[in-house]
Write a protein that holds these residues in place. Structure first.
Motif, PDB file in Angstrom:
ATOM      1  N   ALA A   1       0.826  -1.214   0.000  1.00 57.02           N
ATOM      2  CA  ALA A   1       0.000   0.000   0.000  1.00 57.02           C
ATOM      3  C   ALA A   1       0.852   1.252   0.000  1.00 57.02           C
ATOM      4  O   ALA A   1       0.509   2.257  -0.646  1.00 57.02           O
ATOM      5  N   SER A   2       1.979   1.239   0.691  1.00 52.96           N
ATOM      6  CA  SER A   2       2.851   2.419   0.742  1.00 52.96           C
ATOM      7  C   SER A   2       3.454   2.715  -0.625  1.00 52.96           C
ATOM      8  O   SER A   2       3.497   3.872  -1.062  1.00 52.96           O
ATOM      9  N   LEU A   3       3.923   1.674  -1.333  1.00 50.41           N
ATOM     10  CA  LEU A   3       4.496   1.893  -2.657  1.00 50.41           C
ATOM     11  C   LEU A   3       3.443   2.398  -3.642  1.00 50.41           C
ATOM     12  O   LEU A   3       3.713   3.303  -4.444  1.00 50.41           O
ATOM     13  N   VAL A   4       2.252   1.816  -3.577  1.00 47.59           N
ATOM     14  CA  VAL A   4       1.186   2.259  -4.485  1.00 47.59           C
ATOM     15  C   VAL A   4       0.815   3.708  -4.215  1.00 47.59           C
ATOM     16  O   VAL A   4       0.703   4.526  -5.137  1.00 47.59           O
ATOM     17  N   LYS A   5       0.644   4.052  -2.951  1.00 44.93           N
ATOM     18  CA  LYS A   5       0.208   5.405  -2.600  1.00 44.93           C
ATOM     19  C   LYS A   5       1.272   6.440  -2.933  1.00 44.93           C
ATOM     20  O   LYS A   5       0.956   7.565  -3.348  1.00 44.93           O
ATOM     21  N   SER A   6       2.540   6.079  -2.802  1.00 52.35           N
ATOM     22  CA  SER A   6       3.616   7.044  -2.978  1.00 52.35           C
ATOM     23  C   SER A   6       4.018   7.235  -4.433  1.00 52.35           C
ATOM     24  O   SER A   6       4.365   8.342  -4.844  1.00 52.35           O
ATOM     25  N   PHE A   7       3.987   6.170  -5.238  1.00 52.16           N
ATOM     26  CA  PHE A   7       4.571   6.244  -6.573  1.00 52.16           C
ATOM     27  C   PHE A   7       3.560   6.091  -7.706  1.00 52.16           C
ATOM     28  O   PHE A   7       3.745   6.707  -8.756  1.00 52.16           O
ATOM     29  N   ALA A   8       2.523   5.299  -7.541  1.00 51.84           N
ATOM     30  CA  ALA A   8       1.582   5.080  -8.647  1.00 51.84           C
ATOM     31  C   ALA A   8       0.201   4.739  -8.103  1.00 51.84           C
ATOM     32  O   ALA A   8      -0.159   3.564  -8.006  1.00 51.84           O
ATOM     33  N   PRO A   9      -0.594   5.732  -7.709  1.00 58.49           N
ATOM     34  CA  PRO A   9      -1.944   5.444  -7.200  1.00 58.49           C
ATOM     35  C   PRO A   9      -2.817   4.654  -8.171  1.00 58.49           C
ATOM     36  O   PRO A   9      -3.720   3.934  -7.745  1.00 58.49           O
ATOM     37  N   TYR A  10      -2.548   4.794  -9.468  1.00 60.13           N
ATOM     38  CA  TYR A  10      -3.336   4.057 -10.448  1.00 60.13           C
ATOM     39  C   TYR A  10      -3.071   2.551 -10.404  1.00 60.13           C
ATOM     40  O   TYR A  10      -3.811   1.769 -11.014  1.00 60.13           O
ATOM     41  N   ALA A  11      -1.993   2.124  -9.723  1.00 63.40           N
ATOM     42  CA  ALA A  11      -1.691   0.694  -9.627  1.00 63.40           C
ATOM     43  C   ALA A  11      -2.637  -0.024  -8.676  1.00 63.40           C
ATOM     44  O   ALA A  11      -2.641  -1.256  -8.621  1.00 63.40           O
ATOM     45  N   ALA A  12      -3.420   0.707  -7.906  1.00 59.96           N
ATOM     46  CA  ALA A  12      -4.360   0.095  -6.973  1.00 59.96           C
ATOM     47  C   ALA A  12      -5.551  -0.490  -7.728  1.00 59.96           C
ATOM     48  O   ALA A  12      -5.922  -0.020  -8.806  1.00 59.96           O
ATOM     49  N   GLY A  13      -6.143  -1.512  -7.135  1.00 60.20           N
ATOM     50  CA  GLY A  13      -7.349  -2.087  -7.696  1.00 60.20           C
ATOM     51  C   GLY A  13      -7.070  -3.071  -8.811  1.00 60.20           C
ATOM     52  O   GLY A  13      -5.947  -3.496  -9.056  1.00 60.20           O
ATOM     53  N   SER A  14      -8.141  -3.429  -9.508  1.00 58.78           N
ATOM     54  CA  SER A  14      -8.043  -4.409 -10.585  1.00 58.78           C
ATOM     55  C   SER A  14      -7.610  -3.762 -11.899  1.00 58.78           C
ATOM     56  O   SER A  14      -6.699  -4.225 -12.564  1.00 58.78           O
ATOM     57  N   GLY A  15      -8.285  -2.683 -12.274  1.00 56.26           N
ATOM     58  CA  GLY A  15      -7.950  -1.989 -13.518  1.00 56.26           C
ATOM     59  C   GLY A  15      -8.809  -2.375 -14.697  1.00 56.26           C
ATOM     60  O   GLY A  15      -8.754  -1.718 -15.745  1.00 56.26           O
ATOM     61  N   ILE A  16      -9.631  -3.414 -14.565  1.00 55.16           N
ATOM     62  CA  ILE A  16     -10.418  -3.868 -15.711  1.00 55.16           C
ATOM     63  C   ILE A  16     -11.458  -2.828 -16.117  1.00 55.16           C
ATOM     64  O   ILE A  16     -11.665  -2.570 -17.312  1.00 55.16           O
ATOM     65  N   SER A  17     -12.104  -2.202 -15.143  1.00 56.39           N
ATOM     66  CA  SER A  17     -13.118  -1.190 -15.472  1.00 56.39           C
ATOM     67  C   SER A  17     -12.506  -0.035 -16.250  1.00 56.39           C
ATOM     68  O   SER A  17     -13.052   0.414 -17.270  1.00 56.39           O
ATOM     69  N   GLU A  18     -11.369   0.455 -15.784  1.00 52.40           N
ATOM     70  CA  GLU A  18     -10.718   1.578 -16.443  1.00 52.40           C
ATOM     71  C   GLU A  18     -10.219   1.198 -17.832  1.00 52.40           C
ATOM     72  O   GLU A  18     -10.302   1.994 -18.779  1.00 52.40           O
ATOM     73  N   ILE A  19      -9.710  -0.028 -17.981  1.00 49.94           N
ATOM     74  CA  ILE A  19      -9.206  -0.457 -19.283  1.00 49.94           C
ATOM     75  C   ILE A  19     -10.342  -0.567 -20.290  1.00 49.94           C
ATOM     76  O   ILE A  19     -10.178  -0.233 -21.472  1.00 49.94           O
ATOM     77  N   LYS A  20     -11.513  -1.015 -19.846  1.00 49.04           N
ATOM     78  CA  LYS A  20     -12.669  -1.038 -20.748  1.00 49.04           C
ATOM     79  C   LYS A  20     -12.962   0.357 -21.281  1.00 49.04           C
ATOM     80  O   LYS A  20     -13.243   0.531 -22.476  1.00 49.04           O
ATOM     81  N   CYS A  21     -12.897   1.359 -20.408  1.00 49.27           N
ATOM     82  CA  CYS A  21     -13.154   2.737 -20.841  1.00 49.27           C
ATOM     83  C   CYS A  21     -12.036   3.256 -21.738  1.00 49.27           C
ATOM     84  O   CYS A  21     -12.295   3.982 -22.703  1.00 49.27           O
ATOM     85  N   ILE A  22     -10.787   2.912 -21.428  1.00 46.91           N
ATOM     86  CA  ILE A  22      -9.662   3.372 -22.239  1.00 46.91           C
ATOM     87  C   ILE A  22      -9.740   2.782 -23.635  1.00 46.91           C
ATOM     88  O   ILE A  22      -9.524   3.480 -24.637  1.00 46.91           O
ATOM     89  N   ILE A  23     -10.046   1.502 -23.743  1.00 50.34           N
ATOM     90  CA  ILE A  23     -10.178   0.885 -25.060  1.00 50.34           C
ATOM     91  C   ILE A  23     -11.336   1.509 -25.834  1.00 50.34           C
ATOM     92  O   ILE A  23     -11.285   1.641 -27.055  1.00 50.34           O
ATOM     93  N   ALA A  24     -12.372   1.948 -25.103  1.00 48.31           N
ATOM     94  CA  ALA A  24     -13.504   2.613 -25.757  1.00 48.31           C
ATOM     95  C   ALA A  24     -13.185   4.052 -26.151  1.00 48.31           C
ATOM     96  O   ALA A  24     -13.947   4.660 -26.906  1.00 48.31           O
ATOM     97  N   GLY A  25     -12.069   4.629 -25.642  1.00 43.81           N
ATOM     98  CA  GLY A  25     -11.673   5.971 -26.064  1.00 43.81           C
ATOM     99  C   GLY A  25     -11.524   6.982 -24.953  1.00 43.81           C
ATOM    100  O   GLY A  25     -11.291   8.162 -25.221  1.00 43.81           O
ATOM    101  N   PHE A  26     -11.651   6.567 -23.690  1.00 46.48           N
ATOM    102  CA  PHE A  26     -11.508   7.498 -22.569  1.00 46.48           C
ATOM    103  C   PHE A  26     -10.033   7.609 -22.197  1.00 46.48           C
ATOM    104  O   PHE A  26      -9.353   6.600 -22.005  1.00 46.48           O
TER     105      PHE A  26
END
Length: 851
Positions: A187-212
């Motif tokens: 949790a410390s590494l995620v919070k300090s260096f890459a907050p986007y690394a938290a969670g699964s990421g599948i929801s965001e990737i669906k939106c990115i592939i759709a153009g977000f």
């Protein structure tokens, strides 16, 4: 008035009549040049604008414009390569090689990406297994070996593998310590260096592939931190899995590697193909299922999946799986730990129990989705500042609850391996297959099912890399094995009953391991709302053709039950929860209203002439709209074209850089008349320094080459459903609404989503004041418990240990924030940054670019 037509409207001779004709004219208008020099200039402008757009955060890609710009690039390249094959000598061969390399970039990229994904997956599997076992003991011959490698060939343990202590309580304490430290580090590494690394990421990737566009979500730092922290999060014992994050780091790998190739750096559509292929490869290495990975990308991830993308997804998944198989991380030839083979068939009377397991899968998915979203709302409202502390306490609590139970203590993939196995010839884990332990095992599995479900609800969404595939499969496996044990006990109690007439007398009739396997399939289908890909993944895991029909029955029942409780799996619900602008092409709507009822009528437009540079800059400073329609004048509102915010900003900056431009210079969005072309006219001598500055420099600006002269436009009476299909199939950022050539308004994906959720809110009320009161009481109780605990520790330590401290001084309270925490569910009655068009406001939320 004109008759109602579902086609794109055409009210004046200058306007197109059909969507196809509009797109054709759009492509030709953007690619038409007056000569080789003009073509080169237009191509350079396109490339520079695209480079700027890469760094716009929380915006959407206009796929129609992207296709048009790709046509411009192809025309420019064809003109550049004209006569190549007639050239002699080294110059001709060099250009041939360049052309061949450009054509083969796609296969080079997917090969490299697949190989890197396979290597990363292999290393992560090895590290995860060692970290999971180090909590229980160590290998005396080689400290870096996990238990299975240390005791290779001996399934019941070996003297070389030592527990940390012979005292159960001390082992309990060390297990708790390791789990807490792993979660704290992750949790410390995620919070300090890459907050986007938290969670699964599948929801965001669906939106990115759709153009977000989410700047930094697929960057190098996210890839690095996700790869480092994922084994720590799994080894901490949190009820999270690695299969969802596997998709995220796979797509990050594809994005990072493709940026080194010019074709993908400048083309969003090409990048979308690579990202879809990477999603397939991520699932392939997670489950050892290349075909299942391709189907998962098709069924769940991609809104646009042509045959070319499917072939490249298959090839990328094939390369990744082949590399993982070559690494052989488990030394067994298996790609995943819980791979199993069944050589025993099933009986038709078992279909009743298969249906029961399918019902459980649907109910499990609906229950977890509902309560996890409530937990996410509580987390976003109260625990945003305490992400590290939350993950640490969750790991500690999970360790305390799970260590006493034999199925919760070990890693979830290892528990599935145990539960999937047949008793005959398989490993008997702590008497699982012994008849005398049957009821004790059933109760232990029931407790594991209930406890793991509770832990998944509160753990999924905490700020560590966290998936939900494997936890759900582990829950389904424990429930299915319990059902299998009970059916086996029923058969042994009544062996001669007519119900069991199909069983042979001297052969084992019931295989509890297959029930665990089917339960895992049901839970995975219930939580994700996917069907075909689950069946194929499970088939590739077992290699048993005889169990395809039971798997299809279970998944079909699960799907039917799931749809009774809501549409969309947890990934789709998380898209709604975070408020991302995403139109799901699997949904069908019947609104019965024209697009005029949804469109924005008060549109800020630009007249084709008469607007000064100062007025344009003031207009851009006063709002954050992503583009502006261009009209002849604001009285007639006859539509001329459309110009994006990025293009307008670039045009102004470029013109000011090339020459001195007066702030009172008139901006022309159509070709200006020759009489006003770049002349300086002064009616009276300046009398102040401000007047001198305003009067000096160029007095007109031609911005006509930056506008889109044929934007996609529709009639006000066009059904809203048709407009939504245009957004889904063609992917424009905005659709203009015109009536008889005059601008009537515009509509975006966000407008459609607002109306959709308004209708759904009228049908089903989602606001629950009692829930908010309960959340307030829970937060108050947590504060009281924390204060009491801090006082007790301070008293016992004699004032030497102080928990907490002044606000903002606690190490576990981080000031770095996840940008996703700033967004909220899309509601009809509430404001929302993304849907209100203010998502690019400079409020200090966005991360710096880490691409």
């Amino acid at each position: 008035m004109t008759s109602r037509s579902p086609n794109v409207s055409s009210q004046t001779p200058r306007r197109p009549a059909l969507p196809e004709r509009a797109i054709s004219r759009r492509l030709s208008a953007l690619s038409t040049t007056t000569g080789a020099q003009a073509s080169t200039t237009q191509h350079e402008l396109t490339e520079e604008i695209e480079e700027i757009k890469r760094y716009e955060d929380f915006t959407t890609i206009d796929w129609v414009q992207d296709a048009a710009r790709e046509q411009v690039r192809r025309r420019a390249r064809r003109k550049h390569n004209a006569g190549v094959f007639e050239l002699r000598g080294s110059l001709g061969w060099r250009r041939r090689l360049e052309d061949t390399y450009d054509a083969g970039q796609a296969w080079i990229v997917v090969t490299l990406v697949g190989a890197v994904i396979g290597l990363n997956a292999g290393f992560l599997n090895i590290i995860t297994e060692w970290l999971s076992d180090i909590k229980l003991g160590y290998c005396t011959t080689a400290f870096y070996l996990n238990e299975s490698f240390c005791c290779w060939g001996d399934e019941k343990g070996c003297p070389e593998w030592h527990r940390w202590s012979s005292f159960w309580l001390l082992n309990y304490a060390l297990y708790l310590l390791f789990s807490t430290m792993f979660a704290l580090t992750s949790a410390s590494l995620v919070k300090s260096f890459a907050p986007y690394a938290a969670g699964s990421g599948i929801s965001e990737i669906k939106c990115i592939i759709a153009g977000f566009v989410m700047k930094g979500f697929l960057g190098f730092w996210t890839l690095l931190i996700k790869s480092i922290c994922l084994p720590l999060a799994i080894a901490s014992g949190l009820s999270v899995g690695k299969e969802g994050p596997s998709v995220h780091y796979a797509v990050c790998t594809g994005n990072v590697i493709s940026r080194f190739f010019g074709k993908y750096k400048r083309n969003a559509a090409k990048t979308r193909e690579v990202l879809s292929a990477c999603a397939a490869a991520g699932v392939a290495v997670a489950f050892g299922s290349p075909i299942g990975g391709v189907l998962f990308s098709l069924e769940e991830m991609s809104s646009y999946f042509p045959l070319k993308t499917m072939w490249r997804s298959y090839f990328c998944a094939l390369v990744a799986t082949a590399v993982l198989a070559a690494m052989n991380p488990f030394w067994t030839g298996q790609l995943v730990m819980f791979e199993v083979r069944y050589d025993r068939s099933w009986h038709f009377f078992e279909v009743i129990f298969f249906i029961f397991i399918g019902i459980f899968g649907g109910l499990y998915g609906a229950f977890v989705i509902k309560w996890n979203l409530r937990a996410q709302a509580f987390r976003k409202k109260y625990l945003t500042k305490y992400a590290i502390l939350e993950a640490t306490l969750l790991a500690a609590g999970t360790a305390i609850l799970c260590f006493p139970n034999m199925f919760l203590r070990i890693d979830m993939t290892e528990s599935m391996e145990i539960l999937f196995l047949e008793c005959e010839g398989g490993r008997d884990y702590d008497g699982l297959c012994e008849a005398k332990n049957r009821w004790r095992m059933a109760l232990s599995l029931a407790f594991a099912t209930v406890m793991r479900t509770f832990l998944v609800i509160i753990s999924y969404g905490c700020k560590v890399p966290a998936g939900i595939f494997v936890p759900s499969m582990a829950i389904g496996a424990s429930f299915g094995r319990m059902v299998g044990i009970l059916v086996q006990a029923l058969h042994e109690a009544f062996p001669h009953a007519r119900f069991f007439a199909a069983c042979q007398p001297d052969v084992a009739c019931i295989t509890p391991g297959t029930y665990a396997f089917l339960g895992a399939a049901a839970a995975l289908s219930g939580i994700m709302h996917i069907t075909v890909s689950v069946v194929v993944i499970m088939f590739e895991l077992t290699g048993a053709l005889t169990y395809i029909l039971p798997t299809m029955i279970v998944v079909g029942v699960t799907k039917a039950v799931s749809q009774r409780f809501g549409k969309g799996g947890i990934a789709d619900r998380m898209i709604w929860f975070n408020g991302f602008p995403f139109l799901d092409n699997k949904e069908e709507h019947t609104f019965g209203v024209p697009v005029s009822q949804v469109m924005t009528s008060e549109v800020t437009s630009l007249p084709s002439s008469g607007l000064t540079l100062k007025a344009v800059e003031q207009l851009m400073a006063q709002n954050k709209y992503q583009g502006f329609p261009v009209v002849e004048d604001r009285t007639s509102k006859i539509l001329i074209g459309y110009i994006g915010r990025t293009e307008l900003r670039y045009a102004i900056d470029r013109t000011q850089k090339e020459s001195l431009v007066s702030s009172n210079a008139e901006c022309f969005f159509t070709q200006p008349a020759a009489s006003v072309a770049q002349t300086t006219s002064v009616t009276a001598p300046p009398v102040t320094f401000d007047a001198i500055e305003d009067a000096s420099g160029q007095q007109s600006m031609d911005l006509s080459r930056y506008i889109d002269p044929v934007p996609l436009a529709v009639h006000p009476r066009l059904p809203l459903e048709t407009a939504m299909e245009l957004f889904k199939k063609m992917g424009p950022r905005v659709i203009l609404v015109e009536y008889r050539g005059r601008l009537a308004g515009l509509v975006t994906v966000k407008d459609c989503l607002k109306y959709q959720f308004k209708v759904e809110a009228q049908e089903t009320s989602t606001h629950d004041p009692a829930l908010e009161i309960r959340q307030e009481k829970l937060w108050s109780l947590m504060n009281h418990v924390a204060d009491w605990l801090a006082d007790k520790v301070l008293s016992i330590s004699g004032g030497h240990i102080k928990l907490g401290g002044e606000r903002g001084s606690n190490f576990l309270e981080s000031q770095a924030e996840d940008p996703r925490d700033q967004f909220s569910p899309i509601l009809a009655s509430s404001s929302h940054d993304i849907l209100d068009g203010t998502e690019d406001a400079d409020d200090g939320v966005e991360l710096q670019s880490r691409r």
